[in-house]
Design an enzyme around this catalytic site. Sequence first.
Site, short mmCIF file in Angstrom:
data_model
loop_
_atom_site.label_atom_id
_atom_site.label_comp_id
_atom_site.label_asym_id
_atom_site.label_seq_id
_atom_site.Cartn_x
_atom_site.Cartn_y
_atom_site.Cartn_z
CB CYS A 1 56.14 50.48 15.48
SG CYS A 1 54.74 50.68 16.62
CG ASP B 1 54.66 46.42 19.21
OD1 ASP B 1 55.25 45.58 19.91
OD2 ASP B 1 53.47 46.32 18.88
NE ARG C 1 53.80 43.04 19.96
CZ ARG C 1 52.53 42.98 19.54
NH1 ARG C 1 51.89 41.83 19.56
NH2 ARG C 1 51.91 44.07 19.11
CG HIS D 1 54.67 46.14 13.87
ND1 HIS D 1 53.77 45.48 14.68
CD2 HIS D 1 54.72 47.40 14.32
CE1 HIS D 1 53.32 46.33 15.60
NE2 HIS D 1 53.88 47.50 15.41
CB CYS E 1 50.87 48.41 13.78
SG CYS E 1 51.44 49.94 14.58
#
Length: 200
Positions: free
Chosen positions: A42, A44, A46, A98, A101
């Site tokens: 992803c 993302d 993080r 994750h 998400c």
Amino acid sequence: MKSLQHIFEKNRVWAEKVEAEQPGFFEQLSKQQNPEYLWIGCADSRVPANEIIDLPPGEVFVHRNIANVVIHTDLNCLSVIQYAVEVLKVKHIIVCGHYGCGGVAASMDNKEHGLIDNWLRHIQDVYRLYAAELDAITDLAARKDRLCELNVIEQVANVCSTTMVRKAWRKGQPLHVHGWIYHLEDGLLNDLGVTATGMD
Ligand code: CO
């Protein structure tokens, strides 16, 4: 003066540190890359691929998009897979989702988000495939978590059905496709146990 000066400064300090720890690191790496892993994850912020598996530059070929989706008409993702499998000959493709998400959550919230809804449609397709199981989970957070897992499992299947991966397996090229999920809360990965090693 350059903008974002602090980032250039951090870059300089980082490059010096790497070079001090391993003299010649960058020069050697500039000549070739030989990663064993393709990471599809992803976007993302993080879930940064190299950091969470603690691997240095040169070790992981990376493709990231919203909600780690592998779509059969996405030339970007397919090109990454082709290069990784046919040229770099990676031994492992890891689809890593994750929990928490935002893309997966947005696919479930029945709101309009604009263009991205066309992308999230693919996750809604995953929901539809597993609607009986998902609808039976009454706790919304648990249902989202399960969709995060099922999305990874379906994307592993999508990787396995690409022409490049099928061709590699037909030729007997060693290639494992894995489905993992990452916990934002503790930084730990889980293997979802769907590793594919060939056409069965
Ligand atoms: Co995400």
